[in-house]
Design an enzyme around this catalytic site. Sequence first.
Site, PDB file in Angstrom:
ATOM      1  N   GLU A   1      18.312  -3.830  14.972  1.00 28.50           N
ATOM      2  CA  GLU A   1      18.112  -3.099  13.721  1.00 28.50           C
ATOM      3  C   GLU A   1      19.230  -3.388  12.721  1.00 28.50           C
ATOM      4  OE1 GLU A   1      15.493   0.702  15.117  1.00 28.50           O
ATOM      5  OE2 GLU A   1      17.617   1.087  14.809  1.00 28.50           O
TER       6      GLU A   1
ATOM      7  N   LYS B   1      11.260   7.085  11.549  1.00 29.64           N
ATOM      8  CA  LYS B   1      10.275   6.220  10.894  1.00 29.64           C
ATOM      9  C   LYS B   1       8.896   6.872  10.820  1.00 29.64           C
ATOM     10  CE  LYS B   1      12.930   2.602  13.023  1.00 29.64           C
ATOM     11  NZ  LYS B   1      13.111   1.890  14.304  1.00 29.64           N
TER      12      LYS B   1
ATOM     13  N   GLY C   1      17.036   8.632  17.694  1.00 33.76           N
ATOM     14  CA  GLY C   1      16.198   9.616  17.019  1.00 33.76           C
ATOM     15  C   GLY C   1      16.910  10.368  15.902  1.00 33.76           C
TER      16      GLY C   1
ATOM     17  N   ARG D   1      14.349  -2.038  24.481  1.00 32.68           N
ATOM     18  CA  ARG D   1      13.060  -1.569  25.024  1.00 32.68           C
ATOM     19  C   ARG D   1      11.957  -2.006  24.077  1.00 32.68           C
ATOM     20  NH1 ARG D   1      12.451   2.162  20.939  1.00 32.68           N
ATOM     21  NH2 ARG D   1      14.300   3.379  20.452  1.00 32.68           N
TER      22      ARG D   1
ATOM     23  N   LYS E   1      28.056   8.932  13.505  1.00 35.74           N
ATOM     24  CA  LYS E   1      26.918   8.603  14.371  1.00 35.74           C
ATOM     25  C   LYS E   1      27.298   8.784  15.833  1.00 35.74           C
ATOM     26  CE  LYS E   1      24.361   5.037  12.889  1.00 35.74           C
ATOM     27  NZ  LYS E   1      24.059   3.698  12.292  1.00 35.74           N
TER      28      LYS E   1
ATOM     29  N   ILE F   1      25.523   3.438   3.487  1.00 35.75           N
ATOM     30  CA  ILE F   1      24.881   2.723   2.379  1.00 35.75           C
ATOM     31  C   ILE F   1      23.922   3.698   1.715  1.00 35.75           C
ATOM     32  CG2 ILE F   1      23.525   0.724   1.698  1.00 35.75           C
ATOM     33  CD1 ILE F   1      24.344  -0.711   4.132  1.00 35.75           C
TER      34      ILE F   1
ATOM     35  N   GLU G   1      22.073  -1.392  15.250  1.00 34.86           N
ATOM     36  CA  GLU G   1      21.978  -1.168  16.700  1.00 34.86           C
ATOM     37  C   GLU G   1      20.904  -2.031  17.329  1.00 34.86           C
ATOM     38  OE1 GLU G   1      20.469   2.458  18.317  1.00 34.86           O
ATOM     39  OE2 GLU G   1      19.102   2.806  16.658  1.00 34.86           O
TER      40      GLU G   1
ATOM     41  N   GLU H   1      30.861   4.940  10.301  1.00 34.70           N
ATOM     42  CA  GLU H   1      30.744   3.660   9.589  1.00 34.70           C
ATOM     43  C   GLU H   1      30.443   3.940   8.125  1.00 34.70           C
ATOM     44  OE1 GLU H   1      27.603   1.619  11.762  1.00 34.70           O
ATOM     45  OE2 GLU H   1      26.059   2.537  10.546  1.00 34.70           O
ATOM     46  N   LYS H   2      30.569   2.898   7.323  1.00 36.08           N
ATOM     47  CA  LYS H   2      30.288   2.992   5.890  1.00 36.08           C
ATOM     48  C   LYS H   2      28.836   3.415   5.700  1.00 36.08           C
ATOM     49  CE  LYS H   2      31.160   2.208   1.539  1.00 36.08           C
ATOM     50  NZ  LYS H   2      31.999   3.243   0.902  1.00 36.08           N
TER      51      LYS H   2
HETATM   52  P1  ADP Z   1      19.194   6.381  15.758  1.00 33.51           P
HETATM   53  O1  ADP Z   1      19.536   5.514  16.947  1.00 33.51           O
HETATM   54  O2  ADP Z   1      19.609   7.807  15.934  1.00 33.51           O
HETATM   55  O3  ADP Z   1      17.785   6.220  15.305  1.00 33.51           O
HETATM   56  P2  ADP Z   1      20.195   4.441  13.817  1.00 33.51           P
HETATM   57  O4  ADP Z   1      21.557   3.884  13.902  1.00 33.51           O
HETATM   58  O5  ADP Z   1      19.062   3.560  14.280  1.00 33.51           O
HETATM   59  O6  ADP Z   1      20.155   5.847  14.587  1.00 33.51           O
HETATM   60  O7  ADP Z   1      19.889   4.890  12.340  1.00 33.51           O
HETATM   61  C1  ADP Z   1      18.680   5.553  12.006  1.00 33.51           C
HETATM   62  C2  ADP Z   1      18.529   5.647  10.504  1.00 33.51           C
HETATM   63  O8  ADP Z   1      19.643   6.347   9.940  1.00 33.51           O
HETATM   64  C3  ADP Z   1      18.512   4.320   9.760  1.00 33.51           C
HETATM   65  O9  ADP Z   1      17.243   3.725   9.745  1.00 33.51           O
HETATM   66  C4  ADP Z   1      18.953   4.774   8.369  1.00 33.51           C
HETATM   67  O10 ADP Z   1      17.919   5.426   7.693  1.00 33.51           O
HETATM   68  C5  ADP Z   1      20.010   5.816   8.682  1.00 33.51           C
HETATM   69  N1  ADP Z   1      21.363   5.206   8.767  1.00 33.51           N
HETATM   70  C6  ADP Z   1      22.031   4.844   9.890  1.00 33.51           C
HETATM   71  N2  ADP Z   1      23.233   4.293   9.590  1.00 33.51           N
HETATM   72  C7  ADP Z   1      23.337   4.299   8.255  1.00 33.51           C
HETATM   73  C8  ADP Z   1      24.347   3.848   7.315  1.00 33.51           C
HETATM   74  N3  ADP Z   1      25.485   3.292   7.728  1.00 33.51           N
HETATM   75  N4  ADP Z   1      24.106   3.999   6.005  1.00 33.51           N
HETATM   76  C9  ADP Z   1      22.931   4.572   5.570  1.00 33.51           C
HETATM   77  N5  ADP Z   1      21.963   5.008   6.385  1.00 33.51           N
HETATM   78  C10 ADP Z   1      22.156   4.886   7.708  1.00 33.51           C
END
Ligand code: ADP
Length: 451
Positions: free
Chosen positions: A275, A237, A164, A292, A158, A203, A288, A200-201
């Site tokens: 989140e 989303k 996004g 905002r 990540k 899921i 995260e 990170e792990k």
């Molecule tokens: P962004 O800031 O780019 O939107 P997020 O960290 O909010 O990234 O993650 C967005 C989406 O990515 C999550 O809602 C989920 O669907 C997927 N995701 C993020 N991290 C993980 C994880 N560790 N395991 C599985 N899915 C993940």
Amino acid sequence: MFQKILIANRGEIALRVICAAKDLGIKTVAVYSEPDRHSLHVRFADEAVCIGPARSARSYLDIPSVISAAEITNAEAIHPGYGFLSENDRFAEVCRASGIKFIGPPPDVTRMMGLKQKARQVMKDAGVPVLPGSQEALTSAEEALEFAASIGYPVILKAAAGGGGRGMRVVERAEDLPALLAQAQSEAGAAFSVPDIYLEKYIGAPRHIEFQVLADEHGNVEVLGERECSIQRRHQKLIEEAPSPAVTPELRADTIAALKTALKAIGYQNAGTVEFLMDEHGKLYFIEVNARIQVEHPVTEMITGVDLVKAQIRIAAGESLPSILGGPIEIRGHAIECRINAEHPRTFAPCPGKITGLNLPGGIGVRVDTAVYTDGVIPPYYDSLVAKLIVHGANRAEAIARMKRALDMFVVEGIYTSIPLQKKIMHDGDFASGALDTTYIARKLPEFLKS
Ligand code: ADP
């Protein structure tokens, strides 16, 4: 209270902020790029200033232009909406230096939350569960391989400054890691100017659940329940609802208590969203903080009756949360939001263009947040959101029935939209039963496209 605020955004969220300001008796200043000259946010603001050409880097993201617009119109505060400058700590700092109130968290808090691994550490220290992962940005493929081996595959790469869904890669096997890391780094570098990647792990099929927070400038923090945002395509989303069918009253209460402690420790201010991902055992893990207002904030407004944007403005004006909220938060009924995007319902490719025919649904329990109109154009330069369709019902079943009805009455001609896909989802048995996870659309799409 402020006399006049500037809205550093466009589209539905700019109009949403104008509504809140009007309800508070505050004058508004819109800013716009050249192709947005005929937009509704320009029309309904009290004043409007053109800040540059189509390209957002030279208009909506151009800090000197936005600040100058505020200065020449004597706006006392700036609401950044979401996207654009909303999580830009430098912008918040320039506002402060210019004597303009930024309607959002202080710059140091935004900076900390913007660095996802920093935010993870702060939450972890406050007792909020986080997924196992690397604390610092990965410096080499070797280091990434070592981390991944220690927490076990699959892992997700990540972007530290991410948003996004960009700069994200799922890694199933060690041999794929070096190439995927390089891809993620270059994507993150291009999108956020920061190539830092952490891991990170991963899921497998989590639910995405997030909590809405309000914090004033006097140390009071409130959490207004959660939203479920598991219906996603490409990690973005598409449908959100509140409350989540998967959150029990005990889990809600425990998470709210932990978040209050964590956000007080951080010194959080204004609105924010925390989140989480929920694993198959119903356990929540922090991912995260979005510092905002979010696109999906209306579902929380519908079940709590709290105008979150008004609350943001009142907080920035120094009011206290108890006086803004006027009592404890009560959750009533169920709300669902469909993000109506200008996109192809099969490929999800953006399909901007001219809207030749339009009917916005209405009736009991239906709200539409939009800035489109007949013969208006969805320009190709910005995001493809056409409208947010939000319904409220006494319970989830009534909300789904109202969403079906409202989608049937929502007519957008001239462009492709996500409405056909959202209709399929509303009629799906798994959606009705609340069996949701972030892989839902990918799993169901072939079936939806057949019928
Ligand atoms: P962004 O800031 O780019 O939107 P997020 O960290 O909010 O990234 O993650 C967005 C989406 O990515 C999550 O809602 C989920 O669907 C997927 N995701 C993020 N991290 C993980 C994880 N560790 N395991 C599985 N899915 C993940």
